[in-house]
Design an enzyme around this catalytic site. Structure first.
Site, PDB file in Angstrom:
ATOM      1  N   CYS A  59     -19.759   1.707  -3.548  1.00 22.49           N
ATOM      2  CA  CYS A  59     -19.990   1.006  -4.814  1.00 22.49           C
ATOM      3  C   CYS A  59     -21.262   1.442  -5.508  1.00 22.49           C
ATOM      4  O   CYS A  59     -21.240   1.944  -6.619  1.00 22.49           O
ATOM      5  CB  CYS A  59     -20.034  -0.487  -4.541  1.00 22.49           C
TER       6      CYS A  59
ATOM      7  N   ASP B  26       0.858  -1.191   0.000  1.00 21.74           N
ATOM      8  CA  ASP B  26       0.000   0.000   0.000  1.00 21.74           C
ATOM      9  C   ASP B  26       0.888   1.232   0.000  1.00 21.74           C
ATOM     10  O   ASP B  26       1.904   1.259   0.705  1.00 21.74           O
ATOM     11  CB  ASP B  26      -0.916  -0.010   1.236  1.00 21.74           C
TER      12      ASP B  26
ATOM     13  N   THR C 205     -11.413   3.040  -6.819  1.00 19.93           N
ATOM     14  CA  THR C 205     -11.761   3.783  -8.034  1.00 19.93           C
ATOM     15  C   THR C 205     -12.946   4.682  -7.688  1.00 19.93           C
ATOM     16  O   THR C 205     -14.092   4.326  -7.938  1.00 19.93           O
ATOM     17  CB  THR C 205     -12.126   2.850  -9.205  1.00 19.93           C
TER      18      THR C 205
ATOM     19  N   LYS D 162     -20.000  -6.479 -13.498  1.00 21.48           N
ATOM     20  CA  LYS D 162     -19.897  -5.892 -12.162  1.00 21.48           C
ATOM     21  C   LYS D 162     -20.708  -4.594 -12.073  1.00 21.48           C
ATOM     22  O   LYS D 162     -21.444  -4.354 -11.108  1.00 21.48           O
ATOM     23  CB  LYS D 162     -18.421  -5.638 -11.842  1.00 21.48           C
TER      24      LYS D 162
ATOM     25  N   ARG E 140     -29.093  -2.856  -8.631  1.00 25.03           N
ATOM     26  CA  ARG E 140     -29.504  -2.644  -7.234  1.00 25.03           C
ATOM     27  C   ARG E 140     -29.846  -1.169  -7.001  1.00 25.03           C
ATOM     28  O   ARG E 140     -30.833  -0.850  -6.343  1.00 25.03           O
ATOM     29  CB  ARG E 140     -28.387  -3.102  -6.290  1.00 25.03           C
TER      30      ARG E 140
ATOM     31  N   TYR F  42     -23.249   4.010   6.475  1.00 21.11           N
ATOM     32  CA  TYR F  42     -24.095   4.044   5.262  1.00 21.11           C
ATOM     33  C   TYR F  42     -25.169   2.977   5.273  1.00 21.11           C
ATOM     34  O   TYR F  42     -26.149   3.076   4.536  1.00 21.11           O
ATOM     35  CB  TYR F  42     -23.241   3.987   3.993  1.00 21.11           C
TER      36      TYR F  42
ATOM     37  N   GLY G  52     -25.692   4.826   0.068  1.00 21.98           N
ATOM     38  CA  GLY G  52     -24.295   5.129   0.349  1.00 21.98           C
ATOM     39  C   GLY G  52     -23.408   3.953   0.001  1.00 21.98           C
ATOM     40  O   GLY G  52     -23.809   3.031  -0.705  1.00 21.98           O
TER      41      GLY G  52
HETATM   42  N1  SAJ Z   1     -30.159   0.239   0.583  1.00 21.70           N
HETATM   43  C1  SAJ Z   1     -31.467   0.716   0.614  1.00 21.70           C
HETATM   44  N2  SAJ Z   1     -32.488  -0.165   0.405  1.00 21.70           N
HETATM   45  C2  SAJ Z   1     -32.258  -1.503   0.199  1.00 21.70           C
HETATM   46  C3  SAJ Z   1     -30.936  -1.977   0.167  1.00 21.70           C
HETATM   47  C4  SAJ Z   1     -29.904  -1.080   0.363  1.00 21.70           C
HETATM   48  O1  SAJ Z   1     -31.713   1.913   0.797  1.00 21.70           O
HETATM   49  O2  SAJ Z   1     -33.241  -2.236   0.051  1.00 21.70           O
HETATM   50  C5  SAJ Z   1     -29.038   1.173   0.787  1.00 21.70           C
HETATM   51  C6  SAJ Z   1     -28.159   0.823   1.994  1.00 21.70           C
HETATM   52  O3  SAJ Z   1     -28.698   1.367   3.162  1.00 21.70           O
HETATM   53  C7  SAJ Z   1     -26.852   1.434   1.578  1.00 21.70           C
HETATM   54  C8  SAJ Z   1     -26.822   1.251   0.060  1.00 21.70           C
HETATM   55  O4  SAJ Z   1     -28.158   1.029  -0.323  1.00 21.70           O
HETATM   56  O5  SAJ Z   1     -26.806   2.819   1.874  1.00 21.70           O
HETATM   57  C9  SAJ Z   1     -25.951   0.113  -0.448  1.00 21.70           C
HETATM   58  O6  SAJ Z   1     -26.004  -0.996   0.433  1.00 21.70           O
HETATM   59  P1  SAJ Z   1     -26.050  -2.509  -0.078  1.00 21.70           P
HETATM   60  O7  SAJ Z   1     -26.124  -3.357   1.124  1.00 21.70           O
HETATM   61  O8  SAJ Z   1     -27.119  -2.672  -1.079  1.00 21.70           O
HETATM   62  O9  SAJ Z   1     -24.702  -2.702  -0.891  1.00 21.70           O
HETATM   63  P2  SAJ Z   1     -23.133  -2.435  -0.588  1.00 21.70           P
HETATM   64  O10 SAJ Z   1     -22.766  -1.116  -1.204  1.00 21.70           O
HETATM   65  O11 SAJ Z   1     -22.792  -2.633   0.819  1.00 21.70           O
HETATM   66  O12 SAJ Z   1     -22.463  -3.615  -1.463  1.00 21.70           O
HETATM   67  C10 SAJ Z   1     -22.759  -3.713  -2.842  1.00 21.70           C
HETATM   68  C11 SAJ Z   1     -23.148  -5.158  -3.171  1.00 21.70           C
HETATM   69  N3  SAJ Z   1     -23.693  -5.228  -4.513  1.00 21.70           N
HETATM   70  C12 SAJ Z   1     -24.873  -5.889  -4.773  1.00 21.70           C
HETATM   71  O13 SAJ Z   1     -25.549  -6.412  -3.920  1.00 21.70           O
HETATM   72  C13 SAJ Z   1     -25.295  -5.955  -6.202  1.00 21.70           C
HETATM   73  C14 SAJ Z   1     -21.926  -6.065  -3.042  1.00 21.70           C
HETATM   74  O14 SAJ Z   1     -22.221  -7.377  -3.473  1.00 21.70           O
HETATM   75  C15 SAJ Z   1     -20.759  -5.503  -3.897  1.00 21.70           C
HETATM   76  O15 SAJ Z   1     -19.599  -6.298  -3.777  1.00 21.70           O
HETATM   77  C16 SAJ Z   1     -20.448  -4.126  -3.373  1.00 21.70           C
HETATM   78  O16 SAJ Z   1     -21.610  -3.302  -3.572  1.00 21.70           O
HETATM   79  C17 SAJ Z   1     -19.263  -3.604  -4.154  1.00 21.70           C
HETATM   80  O17 SAJ Z   1     -18.157  -3.590  -3.592  1.00 21.70           O
HETATM   81  O18 SAJ Z   1     -19.392  -3.307  -5.351  1.00 21.70           O
END
Ligand code: SAJ
Length: 430
Positions: free
Chosen positions: A258, A31, A83, A204, A211, A313, A255
């Site tokens: 990703c 790193d 990124t 990806k 989502r 988040y 948040g």
């Molecule tokens: N959120 C909502 N409503 C929901 C689900 C999530 O408001 O029904 C919000 C959460 O509170 C959060 C945001 O969306 O602020 C994202 O949270 P998340 O749990 O949906 O996803 P991440 O960002 O923690 O992880 C995602 C995942 N992608 C998918 O499920 C398609 C994970 O598999 C990926 O590896 C990750 O992004 C990434 O690194 O790209």
């Protein structure tokens, strides 16, 4: 056994490095942040992830991992650097990928494998990474192997998902696919699907964009439900009884590093993307929508104090990257409100944090629940009521027992609930 350099020791690089080091490989975690390297060498990990501490410790004790600020020759290089978006713009900042690829080029030798894990816009492996690697004088496909293997694990369950999720291997040729499959196969228990690098990049981005769009739909439903006097949470639950419907949950915004970022990687070089852009805008509008709810509740209260519960988040993580809570706090401060913040899992919010929910709530005019941490389910409205100045509650996650809060004397606003809150009537099953 392969010698593997993992470049970038963040949320994904460190778990990857630890898994490889505990599955038969000699790993050097690299790193550019020297402080991070020193901390890791002392066994200190800057973020919470279930099982990670123990796994890193095991690799350190077994001497299969060490940390360094400089790259060194190896058999395999895995690039797992951030990124983000370019500051103030809706396009990818590839600076760290470019730096990492350049440093790999400086030590690359014949027969090595280079895997890009970072999420990138389509064609980045082909048009950005490979040309940089070839400044070594070696030729991709002839002298060295290349793959794009995007990470897909969710923060909070990273290790479990890195092991059990399927992997996409986007390889430039069959030998690259085979060697990547061999390396990842040492710990991945899910299926490994081989394709080309650009398809892997696109897959990806499509996953996270899908989502994001589905969350935007839930948020739009919430706003419409507020207009027509319906409880969106109840409506979503009922709609999801349909065998082909699976609506996600509304909330204060999207948040994380990703989902709030990646959709822009798909649109940055395309004239398409209307749904993608609109979904991003809807999700980005949610902090303002939440603050507008607070504004209505706080009307007439001089110098209001808002107690934000939850800054991460999403629930049960301490991660604050791109958290919508930061936008809510700034919007509230712009209105001249005093904002106090509590989060049981966040170590550094960039704002002062209260030590306890009680400290946060004391003399406040509105409790604003932004993150669905399990710890908040057990909040006791009767204990908080005597502490607050004005008993208002906004629940943006449908986490709390609203009837109990109303009985304790709070005025309760639930995001996505039009009109007054009403007790849930059991749905009749025929
Ligand atoms: N959120 C909502 N409503 C929901 C689900 C999530 O408001 O029904 C919000 C959460 O509170 C959060 C945001 O969306 O602020 C994202 O949270 P998340 O749990 O949906 O996803 P991440 O960002 O923690 O992880 C995602 C995942 N992608 C998918 O499920 C398609 C994970 O598999 C990926 O590896 C990750 O992004 C990434 O690194 O790209």
């Amino acid at each position: 056994m392969r010698k593997i350099c993992v470049l970038g020791l963040g949320y994904m690089g460190l778990p990857m490095a630890a898994l490889l080091a505990t599955h038969g490989h000699a790993v050097v975690g690299v790193d550019i942040n020297r402080r991070k390297v020193e901390q890791l060498s002392r066994g200190e990990i800057a973020f919470e992830e279930p099982g990670l501490d123990e796994l890193v410790h095991r690799a350190v004790v077994g001497r299969t991992i060490r940390f360094s600020p400089t790259i060194e020759p190896a058999d395999v290089f895995i690039i797992a650097v951030p990124t983000p978006l370019v500051e103030g713009a809706k396009r990818s900042e590839l600076r760290y990928v470019v730096l990492a690829a350049g440093s790999v080029a400086s030590v690359l030798t014949r027969g090595d494998l280079v895997v890009l894990e970072s999420t990138v816009p389509p064609k980045t492996t082909e048009k950005v990474v490979i040309p940089i690697l070839e400044t070594s004088g070696l030729e991709a496909g002839k002298d060295f192997l290349v793959a794009h293997c995007p990470e897909r694990a969710i923060p909070g369950r990273t290790l479990e998902e890195l092991v059990h999720n399927d992997r996409i291997i986007g390889a430039i040729d069959e030998p690259s696919a085979e060697e990547t499959r061999r390396i990842y196969g040492s710990f991945v228990r899910g299926a490994m699907h081989v394709t080309d690098t650009t398809t892997a990049e696109m897959v990806k981005l499509m996953e996270n964009t899908s989502r994001d769009i589905n969350i935007a739909m839930a948020n739009e439903f919430a706003k419409i439900a507020e207009e027509v006097g319906v409880n969106v949470w109840e409506a979503i639950e009922l709609a999801n009884h349909h065998v082909r419907v699976n609506i996600l949950k509304p909330g204060p915004g999207v948040g994380g590093h990703c989902i709030a970022v990646d959709p822009w990687f798909l649109t940055e070089n395309s004239i398409q993307g209307q749904i993608i852009k609109t979904a991003r805008e809807i999700n980005d509008s949610m902090p303002g929508h939440v603050v507008a709810h607070a504004e209505r509740l706080l009307k007439g209260i001089p110098d209001p104090v808002v107690a934000v519960l939850g800054f991460a988040y999403k629930g049960n993580v301490g991660d604050t990257r791109e958290t919508p809570a930061a936008r809510v706090v700034r919007l509230a401060q712009d209105r001249g409100w005093t904002v106090r913040i509590h989060d049981p899992l966040v170590r550094d919010a960039g704002f002062p944090l209260s030590d306890s929910v009680e400290d946060c709530a004391r003399e406040s005019d509105c409790l604003l629940l932004l993150t669905d941490h399990d710890a908040y389910r057990s909040l006791e409205p009767r204990r908080l009521k005597p502490l607050v100045r004005t008993p208002n509650l906004i629940d943006t996650r449908n986490l709390l027992d609203h009837a109990a809060w109303e009985e304790a004397g709070f005025a309760v606003v639930l995001l996505g609930q039009g009109g007054r809150l009403r007790r849930r009537t059991p749905v009749q099953v025929q």
